[in-house]
Design an enzyme around this catalytic site. Structure first.
Site, PDB file in Angstrom:
ATOM      1  N   LEU A  75       0.798  -1.224   0.000  1.00 29.69           N
ATOM      2  CA  LEU A  75       0.000   0.000   0.000  1.00 29.69           C
ATOM      3  C   LEU A  75       0.837   1.282   0.000  1.00 29.69           C
ATOM      4  CD1 LEU A  75      -2.827  -1.141   2.423  1.00 29.69           C
ATOM      5  CD2 LEU A  75      -2.792  -1.213  -0.075  1.00 29.69           C
ATOM      6  N   HIS A  77       2.917   4.302  -1.639  1.00 29.93           N
ATOM      7  CA  HIS A  77       2.908   5.048  -2.898  1.00 29.93           C
ATOM      8  C   HIS A  77       4.305   5.045  -3.505  1.00 29.93           C
ATOM      9  CE1 HIS A  77      -0.549   6.734  -0.748  1.00 29.93           C
ATOM     10  NE2 HIS A  77      -1.050   6.988  -1.930  1.00 29.93           N
ATOM     11  N   MET A 113       8.965   4.744   5.044  1.00 32.90           N
ATOM     12  CA  MET A 113       9.096   3.353   4.596  1.00 32.90           C
ATOM     13  C   MET A 113      10.324   3.161   3.709  1.00 32.90           C
ATOM     14  SD  MET A 113       6.857   1.867   6.300  1.00 32.90           S
ATOM     15  CE  MET A 113       7.219   0.265   5.626  1.00 32.90           C
ATOM     16  N   GLU A 114      10.666   4.171   2.928  1.00 32.11           N
ATOM     17  CA  GLU A 114      11.852   4.077   2.074  1.00 32.11           C
ATOM     18  C   GLU A 114      13.123   4.034   2.917  1.00 32.11           C
ATOM     19  OE1 GLU A 114       8.501   4.981  -0.392  1.00 32.11           O
ATOM     20  OE2 GLU A 114       9.146   5.834   1.513  1.00 32.11           O
ATOM     21  N   ASP A 128      23.914 -11.695   4.010  1.00 31.83           N
ATOM     22  CA  ASP A 128      24.135 -12.569   2.852  1.00 31.83           C
ATOM     23  C   ASP A 128      25.610 -12.667   2.483  1.00 31.83           C
ATOM     24  OD1 ASP A 128      23.299 -14.159   0.526  1.00 31.83           O
ATOM     25  OD2 ASP A 128      23.964 -12.405  -0.615  1.00 31.83           O
TER      26      ASP A 128
END
Length: 159
Positions: A75, A77, A113-114, A128
């Protein structure tokens, strides 16, 4: 309790309509860490990892992750990012790599969120690239440390 913005009146998940919000400069800073064996931290610091420069690759991965946030978080953008920076510091006392990401955009919604995605992807990349030397690593402490811009204004979290 505040109304959750990603649900409509009937309780269904929905993307927030930001079309009426003003365009402003938005900044977010996120932080996190990867705890590891002292020997793994030393290997990273000395550039002896078999897969290459761990922090250089993790920096690029974090930036790329931030740019793909809306592909990963359903959700969110898609945002025109003006800047994404990912920085690292090695903490020998706690045997951790500390990660700090800054995301900046001029738009109608925040870049929290970024910034959080950049930290998360950078941490996963460190894991990793060094897991063959240390599978006991712990990714954690991922949090929003700062944000400003938009209707909710300024937020300062745990540093």
């Amino acid at each position: 309790m505040n109304k959750l913005s990603h649900f409509d009146a009937s309780g269904k998940a929905s993307m927030v309509d930001v079309s009426e919000k003003p365009v402003t400069k938005r900044t977010a800073i996120a932080k996190g860490s990867v705890k590891m064996a002292a020997s793994t931290l030393e290997m990273i610091g000395e550039g002896r990892a078999g897969k290459g420069d761990v922090l250089a690759v993790a920096r690029i991965a974090g930036i790329a992750g931030a740019k793909r946030t809306s592909d990963l978080i359903p959700l969110c953008h898609p945002l025109p990012l003006s800047k994404v920076a990912v920085e690292f510091s090695l903490n020998g006392n706690d045997s951790t790599v500390e990660i700090v990401s800054t995301a900046v955009s001029t738009g109608r919604t925040g870049v929290e969120m970024e910034a959080l995605t950049a930290v998360s992807v950078a941490a996963l990349t460190i894991y990793d690239m060094t897991k063959s030397a240390d599978r006991t690593m712990e990714i954690g402490e991922i949090r929003l440390a700062f944000k400003e811009g938009g209707k909710s204004g300024r937020f300062v979290g745990r540093q």
